[in-house]
Structures are given as structure tokens and as C-alpha cells.
Design an enzyme around this catalytic site. Sequence first.
Site, short mmCIF file in Angstrom:
data_model
loop_
_atom_site.label_atom_id
_atom_site.label_comp_id
_atom_site.label_asym_id
_atom_site.label_seq_id
_atom_site.Cartn_x
_atom_site.Cartn_y
_atom_site.Cartn_z
N GLY A 134 -16.77 1.70 -1.35
CA GLY A 134 -17.56 2.94 -1.24
C GLY A 134 -18.86 2.91 -2.02
N TYR A 190 0.86 -1.19 0.00
CA TYR A 190 0.00 0.00 0.00
C TYR A 190 0.90 1.25 0.00
CZ TYR A 190 -3.72 -3.28 1.33
OH TYR A 190 -4.61 -4.33 1.37
N PRO A 239 -15.42 -4.30 2.10
CA PRO A 239 -16.67 -4.52 2.84
C PRO A 239 -17.77 -3.53 2.44
CG PRO A 239 -15.03 -3.52 4.27
CD PRO A 239 -14.31 -3.92 3.01
N LEU A 240 -17.34 -2.35 1.94
CA LEU A 240 -18.32 -1.34 1.48
C LEU A 240 -18.33 -1.28 -0.04
CD1 LEU A 240 -17.31 1.45 4.05
CD2 LEU A 240 -19.12 -0.28 4.28
N1 LIG Z 1 -6.45 -8.74 0.53
C1 LIG Z 1 -6.66 -7.97 -0.50
O1 LIG Z 1 -6.37 -8.32 -1.64
C2 LIG Z 1 -7.29 -6.62 -0.30
C3 LIG Z 1 -7.75 -5.89 -1.40
C4 LIG Z 1 -8.35 -4.65 -1.18
C5 LIG Z 1 -8.48 -4.16 0.13
N2 LIG Z 1 -7.99 -4.90 1.17
C6 LIG Z 1 -8.15 -4.43 2.57
O2 LIG Z 1 -9.52 -4.13 2.78
C7 LIG Z 1 -9.64 -2.83 3.37
C8 LIG Z 1 -10.97 -2.22 3.00
O3 LIG Z 1 -11.03 -2.04 1.60
P1 LIG Z 1 -11.14 -0.60 0.93
O4 LIG Z 1 -10.71 0.45 1.88
O5 LIG Z 1 -10.44 -0.66 -0.34
O6 LIG Z 1 -12.69 -0.52 0.58
P2 LIG Z 1 -14.02 -0.33 1.48
O7 LIG Z 1 -13.70 -0.42 2.92
O8 LIG Z 1 -15.03 -1.24 0.90
O9 LIG Z 1 -14.45 1.15 1.09
C9 LIG Z 1 -13.61 2.26 1.26
C10 LIG Z 1 -14.23 3.43 0.53
O10 LIG Z 1 -15.47 3.76 1.14
C11 LIG Z 1 -15.44 5.10 1.63
N3 LIG Z 1 -16.05 5.06 2.96
C12 LIG Z 1 -15.59 4.40 4.06
N4 LIG Z 1 -16.45 4.53 5.08
C13 LIG Z 1 -17.49 5.29 4.64
C14 LIG Z 1 -18.67 5.77 5.22
N5 LIG Z 1 -18.99 5.48 6.49
N6 LIG Z 1 -19.50 6.53 4.46
C15 LIG Z 1 -19.22 6.82 3.17
N7 LIG Z 1 -18.08 6.37 2.55
C16 LIG Z 1 -17.24 5.63 3.27
C17 LIG Z 1 -13.99 5.49 1.66
O11 LIG Z 1 -13.83 6.87 1.41
P3 LIG Z 1 -13.36 7.90 2.59
O12 LIG Z 1 -11.90 7.76 2.68
O13 LIG Z 1 -13.82 9.21 2.08
O14 LIG Z 1 -14.07 7.49 3.83
C18 LIG Z 1 -13.40 4.68 0.52
O15 LIG Z 1 -13.60 5.33 -0.70
C19 LIG Z 1 -8.40 -2.09 2.82
O16 LIG Z 1 -8.11 -0.95 3.58
C20 LIG Z 1 -7.37 -3.17 2.89
O17 LIG Z 1 -6.83 -3.25 4.20
C21 LIG Z 1 -7.42 -6.12 0.97
#
Ligand SMILES: NC(=O)c1ccc[n+]([C@@H]2O[C@H](COP(=O)([O-])OP(=O)(O)OC[C@H]3O[C@@H](n4cnc5c(N)ncnc54)[C@H](OP(=O)(O)O)[C@@H]3O)[C@@H](O)[C@H]2O)c1
Length: 290
Positions: free
Chosen positions: A219, A66, A215-216
Amino acid sequence: MDEISASKAGTFEFDKDFIINRLGYGTMQLTGNGVWGPYKDPDQAVDLIKKSFDLGVNFVDTADSYGPWHADTYLAKALKEYPDSDKIFISDKVGQVRTGENEWTPVGAPAFLRQEVELSLRLFDRDHEDLLFLHRIDDHYPIEDQIGELKKLQDEGKIKHIGVSQVTLDELKAAQKVAKIDAVENMYNVGHHKGDDAIVDYAEKEGMAFLPWFPLDTGNLTKADSPLNDIAKKYNASSAQIALAWLLKRSNNIIPIPGTSSEDHLKDNLNAANVELSDEDFEKLSGLEK
Ligand SMILES: NC(=O)c1ccc[n+]([C@@H]2O[C@H](COP(=O)([O-])OP(=O)(O)OC[C@H]3O[C@@H](n4cnc5c(N)ncnc54)[C@H](OP(=O)(O)O)[C@@H]3O)[C@@H](O)[C@H]2O)c1
């Protein structure tokens, strides 16, 4: 208003010294565009991670890829500045190199995996990884060599628990033949779950944790036209909270790790622990994916 604390989501026990609150935090948003380069305000990133600890988060999912290394550098600084940070568990990942924005290449050369673990331990100033995932299986190397190297590091005391990420059920079972696998991290959310429901059930049966990434739906589930809006209104909750409450109810082995760069969103997400979906609404949400 209900108290906001990750502790309200219940706990998952990896072992008796490693019991975590079931709402964690993922660091991937704390980088530049395309998960490449530094976050625009590094001090804010460090403060946000510490705020998550204040709010009961004791499980942080991260990876050297990252940034690369930028998110881990903020996490290391937050841990250094936070009292009792040895009580914060790190869920780390190795096995991917970065060549630019949104470019990810699996590299499972055993010597490379070992180097990543050693460099991460040096950065975090720790002598072991709590939970270490093979980020992706690299088809250029036998799985026995990739998981085998993590097993060697485990035997040396440098890794407590081993996980695999974005795997099929067959790949998970193949990894289990090489080492004890304690966690799986696959893409999984209320809008995209059918393909991996069997893995969640298998992980639960085997006593493994399941970390749903996106999980979201990165977004999308929180947007103005979210399919979760009607149910969110009914619970006086946000659509993000409904998405996370569904995951928490889906199985006790699921540990959501929502990513955010915003303190308001961090609080909003942790408040999902206060939303209790009825069985009927849970089933309705489970049927959203066509
Ligand atoms: N193992 C793997 O291959 C892999 C791949 C991808 C991700 N991951 C892990 O999974 C974690 C989560 O994935 P992710 O961060 O990519 O996606 P996510 O948690 O599904 O969504 C994050 C997005 O949602 C927005 N968001 C978060 N909380 C919100 C809320 N309460 N209301 C409105 N918008 C919201 C964020 O923007 P803001 O910043 O504006 O809140 C960001 O754009 C990552 O941080 C990483 O640790 C692992």
C-alpha cells in the site's frame, strides 16, 4: 472508460491446461489485523473474491497461514458458489505456522507439508493443487526433504506445479536439483526490485512464472506522497496502476497478485492492464530505487 478485465493483461502458460490472465488476486488482506483471525465481514470477503472472478481474475494466490485458514475458507466458499470455478487456478503455499499477529514461523517437516496439502485439498474440494509453493525454506530440514516431499505429492498427482517463495538464486537452483520448479514468489515492486532483478531474469530464461509479493509495497506506493504520483498524473492513472503496469512491462513471466479488501481498489488494480507505459517512463521508474 476502458473495459476492466484481467484478461487485458495478457496470459502466462504453465501448461496447455493452465493458462492464466497475468493480473491475479492475493487473499492476504482478507484476514484480521496482522494477518491473524477472521476478516471483519466474511460475506463481503466472499463477494469480493467472486467479483474478481467476474472481472476476469482466474489466478488466486493464497495460503493456509492467512488467518490461519480464514482467507482460504472465504476462497473455498467463493469457489463453491461460482459457476465454472474449476477454471480458477489456485496458487497455494505451505510451510509456515502462525502463533499470533504478524508472527510467522517456517516449518518444513515433510509430514507437516503433506498434511497442509491434504487439508487444503479437502477444504477446496479438489483432487490436486494447481501451483504449490514452499512458503519459506526451513533451515532445520534439508531442502531435499522439503522440496522432495512436494515432489512425492506431485508424483502422486496431488500437485501440478511446484514453486518456491522468498529464495535466493542459489536456493532456487538447489530446489531445481530436487524437482522441476515452475514458479518463484519473492517480494518485488517498483520501489524494491534491484536485489531480485537477477532472479526475475533467471526465472524468465527458465520459463518459470515470477509472482511479485507486495506489488504495491503493501500500500505504500499508493499513498498521497507516492513517488509514482507525477507519472500517474501524466497517464491519468492511479499510482497503484503505475506500480502494476511497471511490473507487467518488466517481464512477461511476472504475474502481479495485488491484495485488497475493497471492490473499488480491485477495479482500480485490474484497470492497470489498460495502462501502457512508454519505454522512457519505464526506465525512469526502474531508476527510482536508490
Ligand atoms: N509469498 C509470500 O511470502 C508473500 C508475502 C506477502 C504477501 N504475499 C501475497 O502477495 C499478495 C499481495 O500482497 P499484499 O496484499 O500484502 O500487499 P500489496 O498488494 O502490495 O498491497 C496491499 C495494500 O494496498 C492497499 N491497496 C490495494 N489496492 C489499492 C489501490 N488500488 N489503491 C490504494 N490502496 C490499495 C490495500 O488496502 P485495501 O484493502 O484498502 O485496498 C492493502 O493495504 C498477498 O495477498 C499474498 O497473496 C505473499
